[in-house]
Design a protein around this motif. Structure first.
Motif, PDB file in Angstrom:
ATOM      1  N   ARG A  13      21.613  79.173  48.751  1.00 13.85           N
ATOM      2  CA  ARG A  13      22.876  78.754  49.333  1.00 13.85           C
ATOM      3  C   ARG A  13      22.995  79.389  50.720  1.00 13.85           C
ATOM      4  O   ARG A  13      22.593  80.535  50.919  1.00 13.85           O
ATOM      5  CB  ARG A  13      24.024  79.182  48.440  1.00 13.85           C
ATOM      6  CG  ARG A  13      23.822  78.779  46.959  1.00 13.85           C
ATOM      7  CD  ARG A  13      25.058  79.030  46.156  1.00 13.85           C
ATOM      8  NE  ARG A  13      24.810  78.976  44.729  1.00 13.85           N
ATOM      9  CZ  ARG A  13      24.667  77.855  44.019  1.00 13.85           C
ATOM     10  NH1 ARG A  13      24.715  76.691  44.635  1.00 13.85           N
ATOM     11  NH2 ARG A  13      24.470  77.900  42.707  1.00 13.85           N
ATOM     12  N   ILE A  14      23.559  78.648  51.644  1.00  9.15           N
ATOM     13  CA  ILE A  14      23.652  79.125  53.023  1.00  9.15           C
ATOM     14  C   ILE A  14      25.109  79.471  53.337  1.00  9.15           C
ATOM     15  O   ILE A  14      25.992  78.619  53.239  1.00  9.15           O
ATOM     16  CB  ILE A  14      23.130  78.069  54.006  1.00  9.15           C
ATOM     17  CG1 ILE A  14      21.655  77.757  53.708  1.00  9.15           C
ATOM     18  CG2 ILE A  14      23.287  78.552  55.450  1.00  9.15           C
ATOM     19  CD1 ILE A  14      21.117  76.562  54.465  1.00  9.15           C
ATOM     20  N   PHE A  15      25.331  80.732  53.704  1.00  3.47           N
ATOM     21  CA  PHE A  15      26.663  81.222  54.067  1.00  3.47           C
ATOM     22  C   PHE A  15      26.695  81.455  55.574  1.00  3.47           C
ATOM     23  O   PHE A  15      25.904  82.245  56.097  1.00  3.47           O
ATOM     24  CB  PHE A  15      26.950  82.555  53.369  1.00  3.47           C
ATOM     25  CG  PHE A  15      27.112  82.483  51.882  1.00  3.47           C
ATOM     26  CD1 PHE A  15      28.370  82.609  51.293  1.00  3.47           C
ATOM     27  CD2 PHE A  15      26.008  82.316  51.047  1.00  3.47           C
ATOM     28  CE1 PHE A  15      28.527  82.568  49.921  1.00  3.47           C
ATOM     29  CE2 PHE A  15      26.152  82.269  49.671  1.00  3.47           C
ATOM     30  CZ  PHE A  15      27.423  82.391  49.104  1.00  3.47           C
ATOM     31  N   GLY A  16      27.613  80.794  56.256  1.00  2.00           N
ATOM     32  CA  GLY A  16      27.794  81.038  57.683  1.00  2.00           C
ATOM     33  C   GLY A  16      28.565  82.333  57.882  1.00  2.00           C
ATOM     34  O   GLY A  16      29.761  82.393  57.593  1.00  2.00           O
ATOM     35  N   HIS A  17      27.896  83.369  58.380  1.00  3.80           N
ATOM     36  CA  HIS A  17      28.475  84.697  58.517  1.00  3.80           C
ATOM     37  C   HIS A  17      29.516  84.717  59.637  1.00  3.80           C
ATOM     38  O   HIS A  17      29.183  84.579  60.816  1.00  3.80           O
ATOM     39  CB  HIS A  17      27.361  85.703  58.815  1.00  3.80           C
ATOM     40  CG  HIS A  17      27.800  87.118  58.881  1.00  3.80           C
ATOM     41  ND1 HIS A  17      27.450  87.966  59.908  1.00  3.80           N
ATOM     42  CD2 HIS A  17      28.558  87.860  58.028  1.00  3.80           C
ATOM     43  CE1 HIS A  17      27.964  89.162  59.687  1.00  3.80           C
ATOM     44  NE2 HIS A  17      28.637  89.128  58.556  1.00  3.80           N
ATOM     45  N   ARG A  18      30.785  84.808  59.255  1.00  2.00           N
ATOM     46  CA  ARG A  18      31.905  84.761  60.213  1.00  2.00           C
ATOM     47  C   ARG A  18      31.895  83.435  60.980  1.00  2.00           C
ATOM     48  O   ARG A  18      32.287  83.371  62.143  1.00  2.00           O
ATOM     49  CB  ARG A  18      31.870  85.953  61.158  1.00  2.00           C
ATOM     50  CG  ARG A  18      31.818  87.298  60.422  1.00  2.00           C
ATOM     51  CD  ARG A  18      31.730  88.472  61.370  1.00  2.00           C
ATOM     52  NE  ARG A  18      31.360  89.681  60.647  1.00  2.00           N
ATOM     53  CZ  ARG A  18      31.045  90.849  61.208  1.00  2.00           C
ATOM     54  NH1 ARG A  18      31.099  90.966  62.528  1.00  2.00           N
ATOM     55  NH2 ARG A  18      30.706  91.891  60.486  1.00  2.00           N
ATOM     56  N   GLY A  19      31.446  82.393  60.303  1.00  3.93           N
ATOM     57  CA  GLY A  19      31.317  81.092  60.934  1.00  3.93           C
ATOM     58  C   GLY A  19      29.963  80.952  61.598  1.00  3.93           C
ATOM     59  O   GLY A  19      28.963  81.457  61.098  1.00  3.93           O
ATOM     60  N   PHE A  20      29.922  80.291  62.732  1.00  6.37           N
ATOM     61  CA  PHE A  20      28.683  80.151  63.505  1.00  6.37           C
ATOM     62  C   PHE A  20      29.042  80.056  64.979  1.00  6.37           C
ATOM     63  O   PHE A  20      29.819  79.195  65.387  1.00  6.37           O
ATOM     64  CB  PHE A  20      27.912  78.907  63.069  1.00  6.37           C
ATOM     65  CG  PHE A  20      26.712  78.603  63.929  1.00  6.37           C
ATOM     66  CD1 PHE A  20      25.759  79.580  64.190  1.00  6.37           C
ATOM     67  CD2 PHE A  20      26.542  77.344  64.490  1.00  6.37           C
ATOM     68  CE1 PHE A  20      24.661  79.313  64.989  1.00  6.37           C
ATOM     69  CE2 PHE A  20      25.441  77.057  65.280  1.00  6.37           C
ATOM     70  CZ  PHE A  20      24.494  78.041  65.533  1.00  6.37           C
ATOM     71  N   VAL A  21      28.479  80.969  65.759  1.00  2.00           N
ATOM     72  CA  VAL A  21      28.677  80.962  67.208  1.00  2.00           C
ATOM     73  C   VAL A  21      27.304  80.819  67.849  1.00  2.00           C
ATOM     74  O   VAL A  21      26.493  81.752  67.818  1.00  2.00           O
ATOM     75  CB  VAL A  21      29.378  82.242  67.701  1.00  2.00           C
ATOM     76  CG1 VAL A  21      29.582  82.184  69.216  1.00  2.00           C
ATOM     77  CG2 VAL A  21      30.721  82.430  66.988  1.00  2.00           C
ATOM     78  N   SER A  22      27.029  79.663  68.407  1.00  2.00           N
ATOM     79  CA  SER A  22      25.755  79.443  69.087  1.00  2.00           C
ATOM     80  C   SER A  22      25.740  80.210  70.403  1.00  2.00           C
ATOM     81  O   SER A  22      26.785  80.682  70.882  1.00  2.00           O
ATOM     82  CB  SER A  22      25.548  77.952  69.362  1.00  2.00           C
ATOM     83  OG  SER A  22      26.505  77.496  70.313  1.00  2.00           O
ATOM     84  N   ILE A  38      34.343  78.570  62.717  1.00  2.00           N
ATOM     85  CA  ILE A  38      34.363  78.049  61.347  1.00  2.00           C
ATOM     86  C   ILE A  38      33.971  76.572  61.354  1.00  2.00           C
ATOM     87  O   ILE A  38      33.143  76.122  60.542  1.00  2.00           O
ATOM     88  CB  ILE A  38      35.763  78.227  60.718  1.00  2.00           C
ATOM     89  CG1 ILE A  38      36.189  79.698  60.718  1.00  2.00           C
ATOM     90  CG2 ILE A  38      35.782  77.642  59.310  1.00  2.00           C
ATOM     91  CD1 ILE A  38      35.225  80.668  60.126  1.00  2.00           C
ATOM     92  N   ALA A  39      34.543  75.798  62.269  1.00  2.00           N
ATOM     93  CA  ALA A  39      34.219  74.376  62.358  1.00  2.00           C
ATOM     94  C   ALA A  39      32.747  74.165  62.675  1.00  2.00           C
ATOM     95  O   ALA A  39      32.103  73.256  62.137  1.00  2.00           O
ATOM     96  CB  ALA A  39      35.092  73.716  63.414  1.00  2.00           C
ATOM     97  N   ALA A  44      27.336  72.476  61.165  1.00  2.00           N
ATOM     98  CA  ALA A  44      25.908  72.760  61.089  1.00  2.00           C
ATOM     99  C   ALA A  44      25.344  72.477  59.699  1.00  2.00           C
ATOM    100  O   ALA A  44      24.144  72.270  59.541  1.00  2.00           O
ATOM    101  CB  ALA A  44      25.641  74.215  61.474  1.00  2.00           C
ATOM    102  N   GLY A  45      26.218  72.496  58.684  1.00  2.00           N
ATOM    103  CA  GLY A  45      25.775  72.163  57.335  1.00  2.00           C
ATOM    104  C   GLY A  45      25.706  73.309  56.359  1.00  2.00           C
ATOM    105  O   GLY A  45      25.027  73.212  55.336  1.00  2.00           O
ATOM    106  N   VAL A  46      26.428  74.417  56.630  1.00  2.00           N
ATOM    107  CA  VAL A  46      26.415  75.528  55.671  1.00  2.00           C
ATOM    108  C   VAL A  46      27.083  75.108  54.364  1.00  2.00           C
ATOM    109  O   VAL A  46      27.889  74.186  54.325  1.00  2.00           O
ATOM    110  CB  VAL A  46      27.119  76.780  56.236  1.00  2.00           C
ATOM    111  CG1 VAL A  46      26.458  77.248  57.524  1.00  2.00           C
ATOM    112  CG2 VAL A  46      28.611  76.542  56.445  1.00  2.00           C
ATOM    113  N   ALA A 250      23.172  79.860  61.268  1.00  2.00           N
ATOM    114  CA  ALA A 250      23.331  78.695  60.397  1.00  2.00           C
ATOM    115  C   ALA A 250      22.376  77.589  60.795  1.00  2.00           C
ATOM    116  O   ALA A 250      21.844  76.866  59.934  1.00  2.00           O
ATOM    117  CB  ALA A 250      24.771  78.194  60.474  1.00  2.00           C
ATOM    118  N   ASP A 251      22.135  77.425  62.092  1.00  2.00           N
ATOM    119  CA  ASP A 251      21.238  76.378  62.560  1.00  2.00           C
ATOM    120  C   ASP A 251      19.822  76.571  62.039  1.00  2.00           C
ATOM    121  O   ASP A 251      19.155  75.625  61.594  1.00  2.00           O
ATOM    122  CB  ASP A 251      21.248  76.302  64.083  1.00  2.00           C
ATOM    123  CG  ASP A 251      20.981  77.643  64.759  1.00  2.00           C
ATOM    124  OD1 ASP A 251      21.083  78.703  64.106  1.00  2.00           O
ATOM    125  OD2 ASP A 251      20.678  77.632  65.976  1.00  2.00           O
TER     126      ASP A 251
END
Length: 258
Positions: A13-22, A38-39, A44-46, A250-251
């Motif tokens: 399972r993929i957890f976006g840590h504090r969301g995802f900031v590219s 968060i969006a 990205a598909g977490v 996440a990417d």
């Protein structure tokens, strides 16, 4: 069997840590745990968004990791000393402030892993989870006492026990029971826990082991490792059989496993 919160999706399972900031978003000023972060994680598909909550001076539960604004916003004040309106203004150009109730209502399909960061926020956040999304939020905390208080507030509000991850003391009890190979101690240590969210190592001490994985899986408890950002590390942990990866990338994770 795992808690229904986790669903039947693929592992890890993929957890976006504090969301995802590219990198591009960071250069534009977007910060972790913001609405935009968060969006972006969800886009990205977490599978899950990992986040944290603090309480503002006027009692709003907001997604924010640190006790102070120093690291994120360059302001030395504590989150608890700033009211919601001012914090929202400060976050306006940093991706936008998000409250916990907004997170679960504005992203109605998302599942969240929320860490209780202060004694003041545990019960209000738990009540929000119970009222709005008891089936879509995993409650966790470094503090076992805060985790249990928040969980009790959620259950009181809904009659449903949300998923929950072990706090530090519970993890220590579990690791001790694993080392002692005592079934009775293992059963007690894992009781009431749906996930272990752990680093692979803590300094020189290896936390994750095949024996820990086996004992957790025997009892329907998932094991998620943080914070895993390199692709080879992700692949290695997946081969070992961990259930989830908590990642800033996440990417990369979605590209590897989805």
């Amino acid at each position: 069997m795992s808690h229904p919160f986790f669903g039947e999706g693929p592992k890890p399972r993929i957890f976006g840590h504090r969301g995802f900031v590219s990198a591009a978003s960071a250069s534009a000023g977007v910060v972790e745990n913001s609405r935009e972060a968060i969006a972006a994680a969800l886009a990205a598909g977490v599978d899950f968004v990992e986040s944290d909550c603090q309480l503002t001076a006027d009692g709003r539960v907001v997604l924010f990791h640190d006790a102070t604004l120093t690291r994120t916003l360059g302001d030395p004040r504590r989150v608890s000393a700033v009211d919601y309106a001012e914090l929202a203004e400060l976050m306006e150009l940093r991706g936008g402030l998000l409250t916990l109730d907004e997170a679960v209502t504005d992203f109605p399909e998302a599942r969240f892993n929320i860490d209780m960061k202060s004694a003041a926020v545990a019960e209000p956040a738990g009540a929000i989870v119970g009222q709005l999304a008891p089936d879509r939020v995993l409650i966790g905390s470094f503090s076992e006492a805060l985790r249990l208080r928040s969980l009790a507030a959620a259950r009181a509000a809904s009659g449903v026990r949300p998923a929950t991850g072990a706090g530090q003391r519970a993890i220590v009890r579990i690791l001790t029971a694993v080392a002692m190979r005592s079934k009775a101690l293992l059963d007690r240590a894992f009781s009431g826990v749906d996930a272990l969210q752990i680093p692979e190592r803590q300094g020189p001490v290896r936390v994750l082991s095949d024996r820990l994985l086996n004992e957790a899986h025997t009892r329907g408890v998932e094991v998620h490792v943080w914070t895993v950002n390199a692709s080879e590390h992700m692949l290695s942990l997946a081969r070992q059989g961990v259930d989830g990866l908590i990642t800033d990338r996440a990417d990369v994770a979605v590209g590897l496993f989805r």
